[in-house]
Scaffold this motif. Structure first.
Motif, short mmCIF file in Angstrom:
data_model
loop_
_atom_site.label_atom_id
_atom_site.label_comp_id
_atom_site.label_asym_id
_atom_site.label_seq_id
_atom_site.Cartn_x
_atom_site.Cartn_y
_atom_site.Cartn_z
N UNK A 106 0.81 -1.21 0.00
CA UNK A 106 0.00 0.00 0.00
C UNK A 106 0.85 1.27 0.00
N UNK A 107 2.03 1.19 0.62
CA UNK A 107 2.91 2.37 0.61
C UNK A 107 3.37 2.66 -0.82
N UNK A 108 3.75 1.61 -1.55
CA UNK A 108 4.21 1.80 -2.92
C UNK A 108 3.06 2.16 -3.85
N UNK A 109 1.88 1.64 -3.57
CA UNK A 109 0.73 1.85 -4.45
C UNK A 109 0.16 3.26 -4.31
N UNK A 110 -0.01 3.72 -3.05
CA UNK A 110 -0.74 4.96 -2.82
C UNK A 110 0.01 5.99 -1.98
N UNK A 111 1.00 5.53 -1.24
CA UNK A 111 1.72 6.47 -0.39
C UNK A 111 0.89 6.88 0.81
N UNK A 112 1.46 7.74 1.64
CA UNK A 112 0.76 8.20 2.84
C UNK A 112 -0.01 9.46 2.53
N UNK A 113 -1.12 9.26 1.80
CA UNK A 113 -1.96 10.39 1.39
C UNK A 113 -3.42 10.03 1.63
N UNK A 114 -4.29 11.04 1.57
CA UNK A 114 -5.71 10.78 1.69
C UNK A 114 -6.16 10.55 3.12
N UNK A 221 6.50 -9.18 1.51
CA UNK A 221 7.70 -9.81 2.04
C UNK A 221 8.97 -9.31 1.34
N UNK A 222 8.87 -9.11 0.02
CA UNK A 222 10.06 -8.74 -0.76
C UNK A 222 9.75 -7.57 -1.70
N UNK A 223 9.37 -6.41 -1.15
CA UNK A 223 8.94 -5.31 -2.01
C UNK A 223 10.03 -4.82 -2.96
N UNK A 224 11.29 -4.80 -2.49
CA UNK A 224 12.38 -4.30 -3.32
C UNK A 224 12.58 -5.19 -4.55
N UNK A 225 12.24 -6.48 -4.44
CA UNK A 225 12.38 -7.42 -5.55
C UNK A 225 11.13 -7.42 -6.44
N UNK A 226 9.96 -7.52 -5.80
CA UNK A 226 8.70 -7.64 -6.54
C UNK A 226 8.41 -6.40 -7.38
N UNK A 234 1.90 -6.06 -11.12
CA UNK A 234 2.08 -4.91 -12.02
C UNK A 234 0.74 -4.45 -12.61
N UNK A 235 -0.18 -5.41 -12.79
CA UNK A 235 -1.52 -5.09 -13.30
C UNK A 235 -2.27 -4.21 -12.30
N UNK A 236 -2.06 -4.48 -11.00
CA UNK A 236 -2.72 -3.69 -9.97
C UNK A 236 -2.23 -2.24 -10.02
N UNK A 237 -0.93 -2.06 -10.25
CA UNK A 237 -0.39 -0.69 -10.35
C UNK A 237 -0.97 0.03 -11.56
#
Length: 492
Positions: A106-114, A221-226, A234-237
């Protein structure tokens, strides 16, 4: 309405953060409520089948009591079970336990906003604005109730167009519910054939359910890799970008015709708030937070109400005697052509009780969303340090045998007294409680009542020919869905 799952290794997990020293782990455990012994790196994930399944949490209650600690990888999570513990954490200590932990996904998808994914000053400002706006929806000729009545009329027409043939109710329901929230945030509804509208519905589904999948848990678990690897994530993004761009385009069109003195929807209200606070250095009102706040309401206001209504109709198939009692009450109290208002629930105690029991029994958010302790505090005698993640198990409150006569049975009498009058129950917490209570609770309650009452007044719901039984098992995910089913909507 809000949906956020805490899964996998926990927020911020990274192998290089792991501390293999067993003694250090034991020292940390000594300052937390009791719980199963964690293994280095994976914690208690193996014991939980790598997910927070409500049945597994109940089993641990039998061993460790109503407040215990489980380790999601290297992250300790304090679980509150039963109404007493949940109430003490969410209501008595609401101010202290009001943060929102962010998973890497969620941090990578939307960040700390809203609204939903923020904490502290930003969250307080954005939430206060959201509450003020939602209260304003009760005013004017085209108020929220009027919009829901319009969509319920469309929904009845769609059901009637099936002409008594079997169909899956999910798609027409999700279109009706999504139309309500679109009129609230954008000021207009979309045609059901509109490609952008149907892609928006698909995007909402993918973003909500993804994190509970194995790919979602791998990402956490592995955000830096995924983040660098191909796959469904990637479809979700891509879907998330589509949602944000759709909102940005709506903002541009609003800016062209915006009148500060005549706001019509959430974007209008937010533009006014930006203008009003432009000279305030502490203001968090800007376009980024506006776009995310709109996305938050689209996410929170669509799937939860849709799935609850899908469970509602499924229960009416399973319990035709309850369906018939609702219909008899509606006939006795309302004129056939009378518009159904939310206030009518006071004259329809049995119908109101059935809707409350649908919310309790389906309990679609499973264990609920995690919180983070913003100040060190104590819950039922257990010290909880600042920064600790707390999981209030809402399932354990709405199924607490000390507060419900037959918790594992669908029983509208849970909300009726001996004279048939509607009564609430303090352990009824499907929308959570405290400072993080569901922002759209009132909207969801109004939608559920008006949609459900209109559908049951118009149709008798039956199983298709040859189908002998109803499948009441759920599909585990961020929201507990029923398995796809078909029904007959026979005009009454």
């Amino acid at each position: 309405m809000g949906v956020l799952q805490f899964t996998s290794m926990g927020p911020g997990f990274h192998p290089r953060n792991a501390r293999p020293e067993f003694l250090k782990l034991q020292w940390t455990r000594s300052r937390l409520p009791p719980g199963p012994t964690p293994l280095p790196i994976i914690g208690n994930l193996w014991l939980l089948d790598f997910k927070l399944h409500r049945e597994n949490l109940v089993k641990l209650t039998n061993i460790y009591g109503n407040i215990y600690t489980v380790w999601m990888g290297q992250t300790p999570v304090i679980v509150l079970n039963g109404y007493k513990a949940v109430k003490d954490g969410l209501i008595t200590h609401s101010e202290e336990i009001c943060g929102r932990p962010l998973t890497p996904f969620y941090r990578d998808l939307m960040g700390e906003k809203g609204i939903f994914l923020t904490s502290g000053h930003t969250w307080k400002q954005q939430r206060r604005f959201g509450m003020t706006f939602l209260k304003s929806l009760g005013l004017g000729k085209k108020n929220l109730e009027h919009r829901i009545q319009e969509e319920s009329r469309h929904l009845v027409e769609v059901f009637a167009s099936k002409k008594g043939k079997p169909f899956d109710p999910h798609n027409p329901i999700v279109q009706a519910v999504a139309s309500v929230i679109c009129t609230v945030v954008f000021g207009h509804r979309f045609s059901c054939e509109d490609d952008s509208f149907n892609r928006l519905i698909k995007a909402i589904y993918f973003v909500i359910y993804f994190q509970a999948t194995i790919w979602g848990r791998m990402y956490d678990a592995f955000p830096w890799l995924m983040h660098r690897l191909p796959g469904p994530h990637q479809k979700v993004f891509v879907y998330n970008d589509f949602m944000h761009n759709l909102v940005k385009n709506e903002v541009r069109s609003h800016e062209e015709r915006w009148k500060a003195e005549d706001p019509q929807d959430l974007i209008d209200f937010y533009l006014a708030q930006i203008a009003k606070t432009k000279d305030d250095p502490t203001s968090t009102f800007n376009e980024d937070n506006m776009v995310q706040a709109v996305v938050d309401l689209l996410l929170g206001g669509t799937e939860t109400t849709t799935i609850t209504l899908c469970w509602a109709l499924l229960y009416m198939l399973q319990y035709p005697d309850i369906q018939e009692k609702v219909q008899k009450e509606l006939e006795a109290v309302l004129e056939p052509s009378q518009l159904i208002h939310y206030g009518d629930r006071k004259k329809l105690p049995y119908t109101n009780a059935v809707i409350h029991e649908i919310l309790r029994y389906s309990n679609i958010t499973a264990v609920g969303a995690p919180r983070q302790c913003m100040k060190s505090t104590t819950v039922l005698g257990f010290p909880i340090e600042k920064g600790t993640i707390v999981l209030p198990n809402l399932h354990s409150a709405v199924y607490d045998s000390e507060h419900w006569e037959t918790p594992w049975k669908f029983n509208p009498s849970h909300f009726l007294d001996s004279n048939g009058n509607f009564v609430n129950n303090e352990a009824f917490l499907p929308f959570s409680a405290g400072h993080r209570v569901c922002l759209g609770e009132q909207m969801a309650r109004t939608e559920l009542f008006i949609f459900f009452a209109n559908l049951l007044r118009a149709f008798k719901f039956q199983l298709p020919k040859g189908v002998k039984e109803v499948n009441l098992d759920y599909i585990l995910g961020a929201i507990l869905q029923p398995h796809p089913y078909k029904l007959l909507a026979v005009p009454r």
